[in-house]
Design a protein around this motif. Structure first.
Motif, PDB file in Angstrom:
ATOM      1  N   TYR A 168      40.096 -17.153  90.144  1.00 28.02           N
ATOM      2  CA  TYR A 168      39.551 -17.760  88.931  1.00 28.02           C
ATOM      3  C   TYR A 168      38.205 -18.418  89.239  1.00 28.02           C
ATOM      4  O   TYR A 168      37.224 -18.193  88.534  1.00 28.02           O
ATOM      5  CB  TYR A 168      40.512 -18.803  88.355  1.00 28.02           C
TER       6      TYR A 168
ATOM      7  N   PHE B 243      36.004 -15.630  87.532  1.00 25.43           N
ATOM      8  CA  PHE B 243      36.073 -15.877  86.097  1.00 25.43           C
ATOM      9  C   PHE B 243      35.311 -17.115  85.648  1.00 25.43           C
ATOM     10  O   PHE B 243      34.745 -17.128  84.562  1.00 25.43           O
ATOM     11  CB  PHE B 243      37.538 -16.008  85.653  1.00 25.43           C
TER      12      PHE B 243
ATOM     13  N   SER C  22      39.881  -7.603  84.447  1.00 23.51           N
ATOM     14  CA  SER C  22      41.073  -7.860  85.260  1.00 23.51           C
ATOM     15  C   SER C  22      41.400  -6.660  86.138  1.00 23.51           C
ATOM     16  O   SER C  22      41.856  -6.828  87.270  1.00 23.51           O
ATOM     17  CB  SER C  22      42.256  -8.223  84.369  1.00 23.51           C
TER      18      SER C  22
ATOM     19  N   ILE D 172      44.289  -8.322  77.409  1.00 19.99           N
ATOM     20  CA  ILE D 172      44.880  -8.516  78.756  1.00 19.99           C
ATOM     21  C   ILE D 172      43.963  -9.389  79.604  1.00 19.99           C
ATOM     22  O   ILE D 172      44.403 -10.303  80.292  1.00 19.99           O
ATOM     23  CB  ILE D 172      45.111  -7.149  79.441  1.00 19.99           C
ATOM     24  N   ASP D 173      42.670  -9.090  79.509  1.00 20.99           N
ATOM     25  CA  ASP D 173      41.707  -9.902  80.247  1.00 20.99           C
ATOM     26  C   ASP D 173      41.860 -11.374  79.904  1.00 20.99           C
ATOM     27  O   ASP D 173      41.874 -12.242  80.780  1.00 20.99           O
ATOM     28  CB  ASP D 173      40.280  -9.464  79.904  1.00 20.99           C
TER      29      ASP D 173
ATOM     30  N   ILE E 180      45.127 -12.836  81.303  1.00 19.45           N
ATOM     31  CA  ILE E 180      45.050 -13.047  82.757  1.00 19.45           C
ATOM     32  C   ILE E 180      44.134 -14.224  83.080  1.00 19.45           C
ATOM     33  O   ILE E 180      44.451 -15.070  83.920  1.00 19.45           O
ATOM     34  CB  ILE E 180      44.558 -11.764  83.449  1.00 19.45           C
ATOM     35  N   LYS E 181      43.022 -14.291  82.350  1.00 17.95           N
ATOM     36  CA  LYS E 181      42.118 -15.407  82.588  1.00 17.95           C
ATOM     37  C   LYS E 181      42.823 -16.733  82.310  1.00 17.95           C
ATOM     38  O   LYS E 181      42.698 -17.698  83.071  1.00 17.95           O
ATOM     39  CB  LYS E 181      40.877 -15.276  81.707  1.00 17.95           C
TER      40      LYS E 181
ATOM     41  N   LEU F  73      45.270 -17.495  85.184  1.00 21.99           N
ATOM     42  CA  LEU F  73      44.540 -17.936  86.375  1.00 21.99           C
ATOM     43  C   LEU F  73      43.990 -19.341  86.180  1.00 21.99           C
ATOM     44  O   LEU F  73      44.036 -20.178  87.084  1.00 21.99           O
ATOM     45  CB  LEU F  73      43.391 -16.969  86.679  1.00 21.99           C
ATOM     46  N   PHE F  74      43.493 -19.597  84.958  1.00 26.26           N
ATOM     47  CA  PHE F  74      42.928 -20.911  84.679  1.00 26.26           C
ATOM     48  C   PHE F  74      43.999 -21.999  84.804  1.00 26.26           C
ATOM     49  O   PHE F  74      43.768 -23.056  85.396  1.00 26.26           O
ATOM     50  CB  PHE F  74      42.318 -20.920  83.274  1.00 26.26           C
TER      51      PHE F  74
ATOM     52  N   VAL G  67      46.713 -21.914  86.616  1.00 28.05           N
ATOM     53  CA  VAL G  67      47.023 -22.119  88.032  1.00 28.05           C
ATOM     54  C   VAL G  67      45.952 -22.982  88.694  1.00 28.05           C
ATOM     55  O   VAL G  67      46.249 -23.931  89.426  1.00 28.05           O
ATOM     56  CB  VAL G  67      47.145 -20.758  88.753  1.00 28.05           C
TER      57      VAL G  67
END
Lengths: 392, 311
Positions: free
Chosen positions: A195, A199, A289, B16-17, B20-21, B24-25, B27
């Motif tokens: 991340y 991201f 992703s 989906i992106d 998932i983002k 992850l964010f 976490v």
């Protein structure tokens, strides 16, 4: 004048550098000199706590005496009447003991008393043909014990103990801790690293998050231990019915200790991946992703491996946090929801009492040092491999 | 039709992106907030002894915060705890350890990166890396087995009866050994980062290589070296296991005698841990708060000094 001054300053640097080498040499000499005697396979495979057996051989109908052949072992006193070979020994707590070195297959010690080779006999009460009692103690040595045995017809009382002083339980606990911690910490750490590097926008908020992760690195491990004691132990007590500290609470504590390291190391390896890989993947129509998980992550595998190795090294060496989060009771039977000690905490327990046990502690230290050394070697090899591939 | 499907596929991909983002964010946010949780939980637990009452014997007691902070005796039954002298002793021990470790580390770093032949430098770097990898429990064992014996004999020369070598001096030596690798490794990196031009200029002006090393190289690398020192001090303040094994556990103080037993914040937290509830257990969390504050405070101060130095 200037030359003398220069020489003097240079000599200071020589002396300083040799200090580090000197410390390492003394430390290794100390650990190996004290620990090498105990270092064998049985140390790793045997239990720490002794088991005591009290048995007797009195039912004369079930055994016969007198015709067992001598295996001719060096330093072993053999009683051909009973078919048992005894040897003087010193145990891991430095006390004189008598160990069984040989048992004839049909010896009453094996068939009736169910003793095994490697057990220690501390006391035997016997009776001879006339009915006189004979008492043999381990502190008098193996030779008089065998002499008494040759006279005896029945043995009214044997007190024997199984080896003890081994580290099987602690070794197993350490492995449990490593596996459990990595299973929890690696996915979390890798996700956070992805991340942050792939991201996150480079703004104030991301900066704050990075700073907070950095600060976590500076917290001493004993503080993590406190957190484990007040957060994870009650949590585990509720979820997996442990009572007090457990391997699970220890693994969770180690997880929060290791997360910053894993994030940092993984992010470093993400940085090393050329931007063209990302561009190429995105240009081919892969989503963000897909690019991350199918292109970036496989290329970061060396970094993740480094993070894993560093984590293993840290887990093996960690003591202060685990003293709080797991406890210091040495156990032979290991379960995730029970207290136990890792190798490092095993040393702490051994050194904490009235009589510190240097020999066993040093033997464990040798094992820890070997693993830690292998881990550092692995990290070095990986970084060398990365450097090589980068040159190409 | 074809366009429509493509659009759908694209939408799905972005969805989906986004998911998932988001995961992850979350976490990442969790990982970053660990520090807040740590401080919060320890703070909540650590102020209990000053707020709540504990039953000791027949009566209920709470701990006086002012006496806790300024006390010269660790424990007086039933409810007086003091860590004033422990804070002073901790700073004293860490200061002395730094006084030994910093010069040794900087000189070693200079030797490795500027003076030594390539091979010797490599060997010493490896030695330092190995020292850094050794866990603190083994340093504690080494301290109990070697350093305390050495200190005991040293005390005998001065006609002083030490407690089997458990002493301030043993603690200082063990701590110094433990932070030397940290400071050395960072110093090596910052000395290696000194620009070649600077060194050449100094040599061209007629300074000898040694003068260049000490006056130009060290001066240019001082900011990095100072970062190493800050890290080293942080490690020394938080070191628990090894220190507990050689410090002894002094009941009152402060003491500045090198051969006398001492007590640090971390050894206070670790030693004599028996029960897992009650006042004697909870007070360790109060010590934990003080430890965190001390580490942050010292870090902040040293960073101020560093900024002033580099100005």
């Amino acid at each position: 004048m200037r030359k003398i001054k220069d020489l003097f300053l240079n000599v200071i640097t020589y002396v300083s550098s040799s200090f580090g080498c000197l410390v390492l040499i003394i430390l290794l000499l100390f650990v190996f000199k004290n620990g090498i005697r105990l270092l064998d396979w049985s140390l790793i495979t045997s239990d720490y706590h002794q088991k005591t057996y009290q048995v007797n051989i009195t039912d004369t109908k079930n055994y016969h005496l007198g015709d067992y052949s001598d295996p001719q072992l060096d330093g072993v006193y053999y009683s051909s009447v009973w078919g048992i070979g005894l040897q003087d020994d010193i145990d891991r707590n430095n006390e004189k003991i008598v160990t069984i070195r040989y048992l004839a297959p049909l010896s009453p010690f094996a068939t009736i008393a169910k003793l095994e080779v490697g057990y220690q006999i501390s006391k035997m009460t016997m009776a001879d043909e006339m009915g006189n009692n004979l008492l043999a103690l381990a502190k008098n040595g193996a030779e008089p014990m065998v002499a008494d045995l040759d006279e005896a017809k029945i043995i009214t009382d044997i007190i024997a103990t199984s080896g003890g002083g081994g580290i099987r339980g602690s070794l197993l606990t350490t492995l449990y801790l490593i596996v459990l911690t990595l299973v929890i910490a690696l996915p979390l750490g890798i996700c956070a690293a992805i991340y942050l590097h792939e991201f996150a926008k480079q703004n104030q908020f991301t900066h704050i998050i990075r700073t907070m992760i950095d600060i976590t690195t500076g917290i001493p491990s004993i503080i993590f231990g406190l957190v484990g004691a007040i957060v994870f132990i009650p949590m585990m007590n509720k979820t997996i019915q442990s009572s007090g500290g457990s391997i699970a609470s220890g693994a969770l504590t180690l997880t929060i200790i290791l997360l910053p390291t894993i994030i940092k190391t993984t992010e470093e390896s993400l940085k090393a991946i050329p931007n063209s890989y990302r561009m190429a993947s995105l240009a081919l129509g892969a989503s963000k992703s897909q690019t991350t998980f199918k292109v970036i992550l496989p290329n970061a595998v060396f970094g993740i491996l480094t993070a894993t190795l560093l984590s293993i090294g840290r887990i093996i060496g960690e003591s202060a946090a685990l003293i709080y989060a797991v406890g210091t009771a040495i156990k032979d039977s290991v379960a995730i929801n029970e207290k136990s000690t890792s190798l490092a905490v095993h040393i702490w327990s051994l050194m904490g009492g009235e009589n510190p046990n240097y020999e066993l502690s040093c033997a464990i230290s040798i094992i820890i040092l070997l693993i830690v050394g292998l881990v550092s070697l692995g990290v070095k090899l990986i970084s060398r491999t990365i450097n090589k591939t980068e040159v190409k | 039709m074809v366009r429509h499907i493509r659009k759908n596929g694209h939408q799905q991909k972005t969805r989906i992106d986004k998911i998932i983002k988001g995961v992850l964010f979350t976490v990442t946010l969790f990982c970053a907030s660990i520090i807040l949780f740590i401080v919060m939980f320890i703070f909540i637990h650590g102020i209990k002894p000053f707020v709540n009452s504990y039953q000791v014997g027949e009566y209920w007691y709470r701990v006086n915060f002012w006496r806790f902070m300024t006390g010269t005796v660790w424990f007086q039954a039933p409810n007086v705890y003091g860590i004033g002298f422990i804070i002073i002793n901790t700073l004293y021990v860490v200061g002395l350890a730094l006084a030994i470790a910093a010069p040794v580390s900087i000189m070693t770093a200079l030797f490795v990166s500027r003076i030594a032949p390539h091979l010797v430098g490599k060997v010493i770097t490896t030695v330092i890396e190995l020292l850094a990898a050794i866990p603190s429990i083994i340093y504690g064992l080494f301290g109990m087995g070697i350093v305390t014996k050495f200190v005991k004999n040293l005390a005998k020369i001065f006609n002083y009866q030490s407690a089997g070598g458990l002493s301030t001096l043993s603690t200082v030596i063990v701590l110094a050994i433990m932070i030397i690798p940290t400071i050395t490794m960072i110093s090596i990196a910052s000395i290696k980062a000194v620009k070649r031009d600077m060194i050449d200029a100094s040599l061209a002006l007629g300074a000898s290589p040694t003068q260049t090393n000490f006056k130009v190289v060290l001066k240019s690398a001082q900011s990095g070296i100072f970062s190493g020192i800050i890290l080293g001090v942080g490690r020394a303040l938080g070191e628990a296991t090894a220190v507990s094994m050689v410090a002894g556990n002094r009941g009152s103080g402060p003491t500045f005698n090198l051969f006398d037993i001492t007590r640090t914040l971390t050894s206070t937290m670790l030693l004599g841990l028996k029960e897992t509830a009650g006042l004697d257990y909870d007070i360790r969390f109060s010590v934990g708060i003080i430890l965190i504050c001390l580490i942050f405070g010292v870090n902040f101060l040293l960073n101020m000094v560093k900024r002033r130095l580099s100005r």
